[in-house]
Design a protein around this motif. Structure first.
Motif, mmCIF file in Angstrom:
data_model
loop_
_atom_site.group_PDB
_atom_site.id
_atom_site.type_symbol
_atom_site.label_atom_id
_atom_site.label_comp_id
_atom_site.label_asym_id
_atom_site.label_seq_id
_atom_site.Cartn_x
_atom_site.Cartn_y
_atom_site.Cartn_z
ATOM 1 N N MET A 1 -3.722 -0.118 -9.806
ATOM 2 C CA MET A 1 -4.964 0.631 -9.955
ATOM 3 C C MET A 1 -4.804 1.709 -11.021
ATOM 4 S SD MET A 1 -6.097 0.784 -5.970
ATOM 5 C CE MET A 1 -7.259 2.106 -6.152
ATOM 6 N N GLY A 2 -3.592 2.257 -11.115
ATOM 7 C CA GLY A 2 -3.315 3.249 -12.143
ATOM 8 C C GLY A 2 -3.504 2.678 -13.544
ATOM 9 N N LEU A 3 -3.199 1.406 -13.692
ATOM 10 C CA LEU A 3 -3.332 0.767 -15.002
ATOM 11 C C LEU A 3 -4.781 0.782 -15.489
ATOM 12 C CD1 LEU A 3 -0.991 -2.363 -14.665
ATOM 13 C CD2 LEU A 3 -0.510 -0.179 -15.764
ATOM 14 N N VAL A 4 -5.720 0.742 -14.514
ATOM 15 C CA VAL A 4 -7.123 0.801 -14.932
ATOM 16 C C VAL A 4 -7.692 2.201 -14.697
ATOM 17 C CG1 VAL A 4 -7.606 -1.642 -14.679
ATOM 18 C CG2 VAL A 4 -7.840 -0.142 -12.695
ATOM 19 N N GLY A 5 -6.802 3.162 -14.538
ATOM 20 C CA GLY A 5 -7.252 4.547 -14.513
ATOM 21 C C GLY A 5 -7.721 5.071 -13.172
ATOM 22 N N ILE A 6 -7.425 4.352 -12.084
ATOM 23 C CA ILE A 6 -7.829 4.853 -10.765
ATOM 24 C C ILE A 6 -6.616 5.494 -10.091
ATOM 25 C CG2 ILE A 6 -8.811 4.258 -8.527
ATOM 26 C CD1 ILE A 6 -9.927 1.717 -9.887
ATOM 27 N N LEU B 1 0.809 -1.218 0.000
ATOM 28 C CA LEU B 1 0.000 0.000 0.000
ATOM 29 C C LEU B 1 0.847 1.274 0.000
ATOM 30 C CD1 LEU B 1 -2.812 -1.008 2.526
ATOM 31 C CD2 LEU B 1 -2.789 -1.224 0.057
ATOM 32 N N ASN B 2 2.116 1.172 -0.265
ATOM 33 C CA ASN B 2 2.961 2.350 -0.417
ATOM 34 C C ASN B 2 2.285 3.297 -1.419
ATOM 35 O OD1 ASN B 2 4.955 4.161 -1.213
ATOM 36 N ND2 ASN B 2 6.597 2.666 -0.964
ATOM 37 N N PRO B 3 2.199 4.599 -1.081
ATOM 38 C CA PRO B 3 1.493 5.514 -2.005
ATOM 39 C C PRO B 3 2.032 5.460 -3.433
ATOM 40 C CG PRO B 3 1.985 6.612 0.051
ATOM 41 C CD PRO B 3 2.645 5.270 0.138
ATOM 42 N N VAL B 4 3.336 5.184 -3.575
ATOM 43 C CA VAL B 4 3.869 5.050 -4.933
ATOM 44 C C VAL B 4 4.154 3.578 -5.242
ATOM 45 C CG1 VAL B 4 4.816 7.362 -5.065
ATOM 46 C CG2 VAL B 4 6.204 5.535 -4.099
ATOM 47 N N GLY B 5 3.448 2.698 -4.529
ATOM 48 C CA GLY B 5 3.787 1.275 -4.599
ATOM 49 C C GLY B 5 2.928 0.455 -5.536
ATOM 50 N N PRO B 6 3.029 -0.863 -5.401
ATOM 51 C CA PRO B 6 2.444 -1.801 -6.362
ATOM 52 C C PRO B 6 0.928 -1.677 -6.550
ATOM 53 C CG PRO B 6 3.849 -2.943 -4.790
ATOM 54 C CD PRO B 6 3.738 -1.538 -4.324
ATOM 55 N N LEU B 7 0.170 -1.572 -5.456
ATOM 56 C CA LEU B 7 -1.282 -1.581 -5.627
ATOM 57 C C LEU B 7 -1.750 -0.329 -6.373
ATOM 58 C CD1 LEU B 7 -3.817 -3.190 -5.089
ATOM 59 C CD2 LEU B 7 -4.173 -1.856 -3.045
ATOM 60 N N ASN B 8 -1.198 0.834 -5.981
ATOM 61 C CA ASN B 8 -1.580 2.058 -6.692
ATOM 62 C C ASN B 8 -1.140 2.000 -8.149
ATOM 63 O OD1 ASN B 8 -2.904 3.150 -4.578
ATOM 64 N ND2 ASN B 8 -1.460 4.809 -4.183
ATOM 65 N N ARG B 9 -0.020 1.341 -8.393
ATOM 66 C CA ARG B 9 0.435 1.155 -9.765
ATOM 67 C C ARG B 9 -0.584 0.325 -10.549
ATOM 68 N NH1 ARG B 9 5.440 0.183 -12.166
ATOM 69 N NH2 ARG B 9 5.096 -0.051 -14.402
ATOM 70 N N GLY C 1 6.929 0.810 -6.903
ATOM 71 C CA GLY C 1 5.742 0.477 -7.672
ATOM 72 C C GLY C 1 6.059 -0.494 -8.794
ATOM 73 N N SER C 2 7.332 -0.872 -8.926
ATOM 74 C CA SER C 2 7.670 -1.911 -9.896
ATOM 75 C C SER C 2 7.006 -3.201 -9.469
ATOM 76 C CB SER C 2 9.178 -2.150 -9.938
ATOM 77 O OG SER C 2 9.835 -0.939 -10.161
ATOM 78 N N LEU C 3 6.501 -3.939 -10.448
ATOM 79 C CA LEU C 3 5.783 -5.161 -10.103
ATOM 80 C C LEU C 3 6.650 -6.396 -10.293
ATOM 81 C CD1 LEU C 3 2.402 -4.188 -11.739
ATOM 82 C CD2 LEU C 3 2.930 -4.235 -9.311
ATOM 83 N N TRP C 4 7.603 -6.304 -11.183
ATOM 84 C CA TRP C 4 8.396 -7.478 -11.501
ATOM 85 C C TRP C 4 9.878 -7.160 -11.296
ATOM 86 C CZ3 TRP C 4 6.393 -12.066 -11.800
ATOM 87 C CH2 TRP C 4 7.164 -13.118 -12.323
ATOM 88 N N PRO C 5 10.615 -8.007 -10.571
ATOM 89 C CA PRO C 5 12.030 -7.705 -10.345
ATOM 90 C C PRO C 5 12.821 -7.733 -11.652
ATOM 91 C CG PRO C 5 11.284 -9.519 -8.949
ATOM 92 C CD PRO C 5 10.208 -9.267 -9.944
#
Lengths: 332, 289, 448
Positions: free
Chosen positions: A163-168, A153-161, B57-61
């Motif tokens: 969600m960004g892919l689907v425009g959220i 849940l890092n603000p610049v982390g994976p989940l936001n990334r 925010g990288s998803l894949w290493p």
């Protein structure tokens, strides 16, 4: 450790009934020194680790005691309690946040456990695989879970990334006071697998014939849920709400780890409860007052109030829910 | 729980329709499974990222950095902390079982005045939050020089644990009274009955209680934070992991995740080895007692 | 049987209660005199705790302690990094404090001094013939003394200033850094750049108190206000400049549009000190931070074209431009130490050793804290460092008065600031009156 309180009342009443029977059959009593020998370690433990601390906490709460400080300890009457109620916003914020968790997290967690259990019962093949998968997260130690969610849940982390892919445009999660508690709820849902196991067992225990009979009567899905499933799982709901409530009152580890680790500046002079005291819970505030500021007397007053609050809430809960819980086996 | 097969004798629908049914049956379950797996997947992937990539925010290493697991050992005294955790969990489990079994037996099988009242005390002790007792206990332990050592974590478990006593008592009560009564008629002492009759018959239950107390200690954060969180030699993994998170202004997410996975691994192994004990034990803590 | 149980329990409880409540006085460990450097001494091992934890900082400390050991072979130091004030307080409560403790910030000097956690260094200093006024700059003595007692010594010090991106300044047509807060706000608006979708690409300046070091904007220096008046009471209600200061803060943050300042804090606060810092990535044109930011920029983004200036001041206090918040790392001698004389010896060596102070200052990017070390420090004339070093000569520079409530007064104030910034304080004047009272209460309580 509070996981069994639900059964506490039943166990006591059961104990009474059954032991009365046995006493009639075997009136002989065990010799007192044998009983004492079996009990002695626990009696000593009870005195040292339970009764003494409870009494001492009450005593401390009436003094200005600061562990580690060299100033003399003075008796201050109810001053600490007065300060809590009238002068501390931290206290009331912690109370509010804790109540929020009790009111929001606990029912949601129960509902989620129920829903996932239901999803599992709908599957016919591979049910055990799903059950293991759903259960697995509840095995993850809370500290490791909290650290995982901080990354996720890092603000610049994976989940936001993602969600960004689907425009959220994802929120700040643990960094945003409006989202921090909901993020903890997400984490609690993720780890609800142990309750899910109990729900699915109860649901699968319902005889299939009942549903088939209802089908013949032309009952809809909702009717079937209301009059067949719900009564069967009501003890589980009761159990889950009660233990969840007691747990939420003492909510500590996740909040401590998240508010400490999501904030890099936290290593010095930073309040627990980051961001903006939105994660300041009763137990974290107690810890901070007692073991960071070392206001032992003041924190003791908080501890006593917590004890009373849990006790009162439990009694009220048991009273109120007695009307709604259905025990199929006639246990009650 | 056995999966109930759908009633036989239905005529089989064409293959396309069958796939559709399958999909409808499994889609919600798979969706939920994905939700459950996402955090773990991200953690595992992050553990293989470089410092540069982790937390961005990288998803894949890319590239895969396999050295993080090794780096954990230099970033923190992982081996020593692991040993402390094993000592805490192992010794407190032994202590809990050794001290709780006799009490549970006395509550379940011996007859004495005040037994029900005593049982209520056990229940009350079980509900008591750790926060209520920790202030005086901290003062007490610091007086006798135990703060900073593992003793405040381990020693109390040798004096009985209310939760375990409660569970064991429930188990013991399911054993037919005739068996212990027969031994008593044969002139066996209570200790002998406990050791020779009761314990052999309730081994799975005792194993469940042991597992619970092992996991409780392994996962415990509050008590180690209080008593050893500050010491050099007494750290346990749960606390040390959070301090690894803070060492340095830079967030070392990849190291945290690698360390978390190593911390989690024994629990998972334990779970897969003893899945049955777990699920049954959990059912027993709940309403299925 | 049950009666017996209760009896036993009550007896044990009473005995333990008595044992638990006797508070032992500080361990005595010889007279409060200094060990002379030339005299021979029995071999002694002392423990030194610091808040420092970065590998390069730990290495600098270890090197200094090794040099100390080479110079005085009888003295061996067990060095323990990564200990904050709470960890120290815990060790004190557990009865086993270190012999020297180096804390990141001075907020608890008043508290530790008032409740006897740390020793008054006065007798040791006079016995060692150290003239503090001639050794340490006055601004550093402000935050190491409490009610006349020298309860700590400075070990490196910090100053806070405005960091600005020169390229962005040029692009916006701004030639000199702002000197007043209204100039700062105007520049911030000019420097703010929006994306095509309306979201903000670059923030001019975010003054939210919960971002990075911004809390130090609100200690009074920027408005020539005193946190506490002469009577020791908080001045929020009596000094109207507080209100102007807060209104400026809220107006600036609100000017970015609803929710945008919050988004900035949420996104960048976890990265305030790493390579994703918004000033480094270009997401912020200006930033308020301590001098260590120079070091962070040097390691993370060498080519960044930036300037450092004193933080602008409130228009109503424009005469004080050039002053700043000055506070720093402090070293304590815990009262419960079993080797106080030896502890003081090490403390004196560390806080006055020019080589050590300069090496450590270079390593951790801090400012040396003695006159001698400042004199010989090569960075003092560097363009980035100079405005910050000069703050120590400015009589307007200070840190808020320390109180027995420790860090709690700042914590309480900070939470109020945040509530106001989030629009949760409807009436600012009455809010300020309320918070002043609350902080006064906190201090009265702690003083009891």
């Amino acid at each position: 450790m509070a996981t069994t309180v639900a059964r506490a009342g039943d166990a006591v009443s059961g104990a009474r009934g059954r032991s009365a029977q046995r006493t009639r059959r075997h009136p002989s009593k065990t010799r007192w020194w044998v009983v004492l020998a079996f009990l002695s370690p626990f009696v000593i433990g009870l005195a040292t680790f339970v009764l003494y601390p409870v009494a001492a906490t009450l005593y401390y709460s009436l003094t200005n005691f600061q562990a580690g400080s060299y100033r003399p300890v003075r008796f201050v009457g109810l001053n600490n309690y007065r300060t809590l109620f009238t002068r501390s916003d931290n206290f009331w914020i912690a109370v509010r946040n804790t109540v929020w968790m009790v009111v929001v997290m606990v029912p949601l967690r129960t509902a989620w456990a129920m829903l996932t259990a239901w999803v599992i019962t709908r599957v016919k093949r591979g049910r055990n695989v799903y059950r293991t998968l759903y259960f697995l997260p509840s095995m993850v130690p809370p500290v490791a879970a909290a650290l995982s969610f901080i990354v996720l849940l890092n603000p610049v982390g994976p989940l936001n990334r993602l969600m960004g892919l689907v425009g959220i445009d994802g929120p700040g999660w643990f960094s945003d006071p409006a989202w921090s508690k909901p993020s903890l709820v997400l984490m609690a849902l993720w780890a609800a697998g142990n309750t899910m196991v109990i729900f699915s067992a109860a649901m699968l225990d319902v005889p299939r014939e009942l549903y088939e009979a209802a089908d013949l009567d032309g009952a809809g899905a909702f009717r079937k849920f209301r009059s067949i499933t719900l009564p069967a799982i009501s003890p589980v709901i009761y159990f889950s709400l009660l233990t969840g409530m007691i747990y939420a009152f003492q909510y500590f580890t996740e909040a401590f780890v998240v508010s400490g680790s999501a904030n890099v500046e936290a290593s010095s002079n930073e309040l627990l409860g980051y961001p903006a005291r939105s994660l300041l819970f009763y137990s974290t505030e107690l810890y901070q007052q007692g073991f960071s500021y070392f206001k032992t007397g003041y924190a003791s007053a908080m501890a006593w109030l917590l004890f009373l609050a849990i006790f009162a809430a439990t009694v009220v809960f048991i009273r109120v829910s007695r009307r709604f819980v259905h025990y199929a086996g006639g246990d009650r | 729980m056995t999966g109930r097969r759908s009633a036989p004798g239905h005529h089989r629908p064409p293959i396309g329709r069958r796939l559709l049914y399958q999909l409808a049956e499994h889609a919600p379950a798979v969706a939920v499974a994905l939700c459950f797996l996402l955090p773990l997947t991200i953690s595992v992937l992050t553990a293989f990222m470089t410092q540069h990539q982790a937390g961005t925010g990288s998803l894949w290493p890319s590239p895969w950095d396999f050295a993080n697991f090794r780096r954990v050992f230099t970033a923190m005294p992982f081996g020593r902390d692991l040993l402390n955790t094993v000592l805490y969990a192992g010794l407190s489990t032994i202590g809990t079982i050794v001290s709780s079994v006799p009490v549970a037996y006395a509550l379940a099988r011996l007859r004495w005045r005040g037994r029900e009242a005593f049982f209520l005390v056990v229940l009350a002790a079980m509900m008591l939050p750790a926060q209520v007792t920790s202030l005086p206990l901290y003062v007490f332990y610091s007086h006798i020089g135990w703060v900073g050592t593992l003793k405040p974590l381990i020693v109390p478990s040798f004096f009985g644990d209310a939760f375990s006593i409660f569970l064991l008592r429930q188990f013991f009560r399911t054993i037919p009274g005739e068996l212990t009564e027969a031994a008593r008629v044969d002139g066996a002492g209570e200790l002998r009955i406990l050791l020779r009759v009761m314990i052999p018959m309730t081994k799975p239950a005792i194993a469940a209680v042991g597992l619970f107390s092992f996991l409780y200690a392994w996962n415990d954060f509050y008590n180690p934070l209080l008593y050893t969180g500050n010491s050099q030699g007494g750290q346990t993994l749960a606390v040390a992991l959070t301090q690894l998170a803070k060492s340095g202004h830079q967030n070392a997410y990849q190291l945290q995740m690698a360390a978390s996975l190593m911390f989690l691994l024994p629990v998972l192994v334990l779970f897969f080895l003893a899945q049955k004990v777990f699920v049954e034990g959990i059912a027993l803590t709940g309403v299925k007692g | 049987m049950f009666k017996f149980t209760i009896g036993a329990v009550a007896g044990t409880a009473a005995a333990l209660l008595l044992a638990g409540c006797t508070s032992a006085g500080p361990a005595s460990s010889g007279p409060a005199t200094a060990i002379s450097a030339g005299a021979s001494h029995a071999p002694t091992t002392i423990s030194v705790w610091t808040f420092n934890h970065l590998p390069n900082e730990v290495a600098a400390f270890t090197a200094a302690l090794n040099r100390l050991h080479a110079k005085f072979p009888w003295l061996t130091v067990k060095f323990v990094p990564n200990k904050d004030d709470a960890a120290f307080a815990k060790a004190v409560a557990a009865g086993d404090p270190p012999d020297v403790f180096v804390a990141a910030a001075p907020d608890n000097v008043g508290k530790f001094c008032a409740n006897g956690t740390v020793a008054d260094l006065g007798p040791y200093l006079s016995s060692a013939k150290v003239n503090t006024a001639a050794t340490f700059p006055a601004a550093t003595l402000v935050y190491t003394k409490y009610q006349g007692k020298q309860c700590a010594l400075p070990l490196l010090t910090d100053a806070f200033g405005l960091y600005y991106n020169k390229k962005m300044f040029a692009a916006a047509g701004i030639t000199t850094p702002p000197k007043t807060l209204s100039e700062l706000a105007a520049d911030a608006k000019k420097l703010t750049v929006k994306n095509a979708d309306g979201s903000i690409k670059t923030f001019g300046f975010v003054s939210r108190s919960d971002y990075n070091a911004n809390r130090y904007l609100y200690t009074g220096v920027q408005s020539a206000s005193r946190f506490y008046g002469g009577d020791g009471k908080a001045t929020f209600a009596t000094d109207p400049k507080w209100q102007q200061m807060l209104q400026w803060d809220k107006n600036l943050n609100d000017s970015y549009g609803p929710g945008n300042a919050q988004k900035f804090v949420g996104r960048y606060q976890p990265h305030a000190d790493d390579t994703s810092n918004p000033f480094l990535t270009g997401a912020a044109a200006m930033e308020f931070d301590g001098e260590w930011h120079i070091g962070e920029i040097d390691t993370a983004k060498k080519g960044l074209d930036y300037g450092v200036a004193p933080m602008p001041v409130l228009d109503a206090a424009s005469g004080t431009y050039g002053a700043g918040d000055t506070l720093g790392t402090v070293a304590y001698l815990p009262a419960g130490s079993k080797h106080k004389q030896e502890g003081f010896f090490a403390l004196q060596q560390l806080t006055t050793d020019t080589t050590f102070l300069n090496t450590l200052a270079d390593t951790v990017s801090n400012i040396p804290s003695t006159f001698a070390s400042l004199q010989s420090w090569d960075k003092a004339s560097d363009a980035h460092w100079k405005p910050l070093v000069d703050m120590f000569k400015n009589p307007g520079s200070y840190y808020k008065t320390l109180t027995p409530a420790g860090e709690e007064d700042m914590d309480t104030w900070k939470e109020f600031l945040l509530q106001y910034e989030q629009g949760k304080v409807a009436n600012l004047p009455s809010g300020l009156t309320g918070i002043a009272k609350k902080i006064d209460n906190l201090n009265t309580q702690a003083g009891n």
